[in-house]
Design an enzyme around this catalytic site. Structure first.
Site, PDB file in Angstrom:
ATOM      1  N   ILE A 122       0.889  -0.995  -0.251  1.00 44.19           N
ATOM      2  CA  ILE A 122       0.230   0.051   0.021  1.00 44.19           C
ATOM      3  C   ILE A 122       0.970   1.001  -0.033  1.00 44.19           C
ATOM      4  O   ILE A 122       1.553   1.406   0.962  1.00 44.19           O
ATOM      5  CB  ILE A 122      -0.881  -0.075   1.288  1.00 44.19           C
ATOM      6  CG1 ILE A 122      -1.820  -1.316   1.255  1.00 44.19           C
ATOM      7  CG2 ILE A 122      -1.739   1.281   1.244  1.00 44.19           C
ATOM      8  CD1 ILE A 122      -2.738  -1.265   2.574  1.00 44.19           C
ATOM      9  N   PRO A 123       1.266   1.977  -1.202  1.00 44.73           N
ATOM     10  CA  PRO A 123       2.118   2.760  -1.429  1.00 44.73           C
ATOM     11  C   PRO A 123       2.199   4.061  -0.856  1.00 44.73           C
ATOM     12  O   PRO A 123       2.189   5.197  -1.504  1.00 44.73           O
ATOM     13  CB  PRO A 123       2.356   2.636  -2.956  1.00 44.73           C
ATOM     14  CG  PRO A 123       0.959   2.488  -3.302  1.00 44.73           C
ATOM     15  CD  PRO A 123       0.373   1.602  -2.317  1.00 44.73           C
ATOM     16  N   CYS A 124       2.077   4.217   0.522  1.00 52.58           N
ATOM     17  CA  CYS A 124       2.221   5.634   1.104  1.00 52.58           C
ATOM     18  C   CYS A 124       3.309   6.459   0.840  1.00 52.58           C
ATOM     19  O   CYS A 124       3.346   7.785   1.085  1.00 52.58           O
ATOM     20  CB  CYS A 124       1.786   5.449   2.760  1.00 52.58           C
ATOM     21  SG  CYS A 124       2.921   4.257   3.638  1.00 52.58           S
ATOM     22  N   HIS A 125       4.407   5.585   0.664  1.00 56.63           N
ATOM     23  CA  HIS A 125       5.530   6.294   0.426  1.00 56.63           C
ATOM     24  C   HIS A 125       5.476   7.338  -1.123  1.00 56.63           C
ATOM     25  O   HIS A 125       6.195   8.240  -1.243  1.00 56.63           O
ATOM     26  CB  HIS A 125       6.826   5.668   0.014  1.00 56.63           C
ATOM     27  CG  HIS A 125       6.603   4.385  -1.072  1.00 56.63           C
ATOM     28  ND1 HIS A 125       5.939   3.377  -0.840  1.00 56.63           N
ATOM     29  CD2 HIS A 125       7.180   4.600  -2.268  1.00 56.63           C
ATOM     30  CE1 HIS A 125       5.935   2.549  -2.078  1.00 56.63           C
ATOM     31  NE2 HIS A 125       6.769   3.366  -2.821  1.00 56.63           N
TER      32      HIS A 125
END
Length: 162
Positions: A122-125
């Site tokens: 889950i690419p919160c970066h």
């Protein structure tokens, strides 16, 4: 409470803890120390370990894993939206709020982003400050920079020769 299982992935520069229940990934986090993995290793853990390793090597851009993060309905809505950010691209917190349908939820969206339990998948970066700054990241700003640089190199076809 359901039983969770854990395994670890060590890459050249990073150590990850991967947690699951019997069927879905519950958490992925950067860790400093290796622990004892669970005796039981559901198949989903092995698949996640393989895919995360391939991602870190620049060989995988899209994960195919069952995810079941624990959170509020709003957090889950934010995390689902995060999964729509294309590989190698970034959105701002304002973009997130607008895509959620209310520019006033920017702080709530940022808070949910920061509570994402499944790093990288889950690419919160991929969410940055409105001014382009790398704002907070639970895995550390140096890891956020590393991930964004990795994706940018792969997405733009830059090959490093050593």
């Amino acid at each position: 409470m359901a039983e969770y299982f854990k395994t670890f992935l060590k890459t050249s520069d990073h150590l990850f803890k991967i947690e699951s229940d019997e069927t879905a990934i519950k958490a992925i986090s950067f860790v400093k120390e290796l622990e004892e993995p669970s005796e039981i290793q559901p198949q989903v853990l092995e698949i996640a370990k393989q895919q995360l390793g391939e991602f870190m090597e620049g060989k995988l851009q899209d994960f195919d894993l069952p995810l079941a993060p624990d959170g509020t309905d709003f957090q889950k809505k934010v995390w689902e939206l995060l999964c729509k950010i294309p590989y190698g691209k970034t959105w701002t917190y304002a973009d997130m709020a607008n895509r959620l349908g209310d520019p006033k939820v920017i702080r709530a969206a940022a808070s949910a982003n920061g509570k994402n339990p499944i790093a990288i998948v889950i690419p919160c970066h991929r969410v940055i400050g409105t001014n382009g700054s790398l704002t907070g990241y639970a895995g550390g700003l140096e890891n956020k920079r590393f991930l964004l640089d990795l994706e940018n190199r792969i997405a733009n076809g830059v090959v490093e020769l050593f």
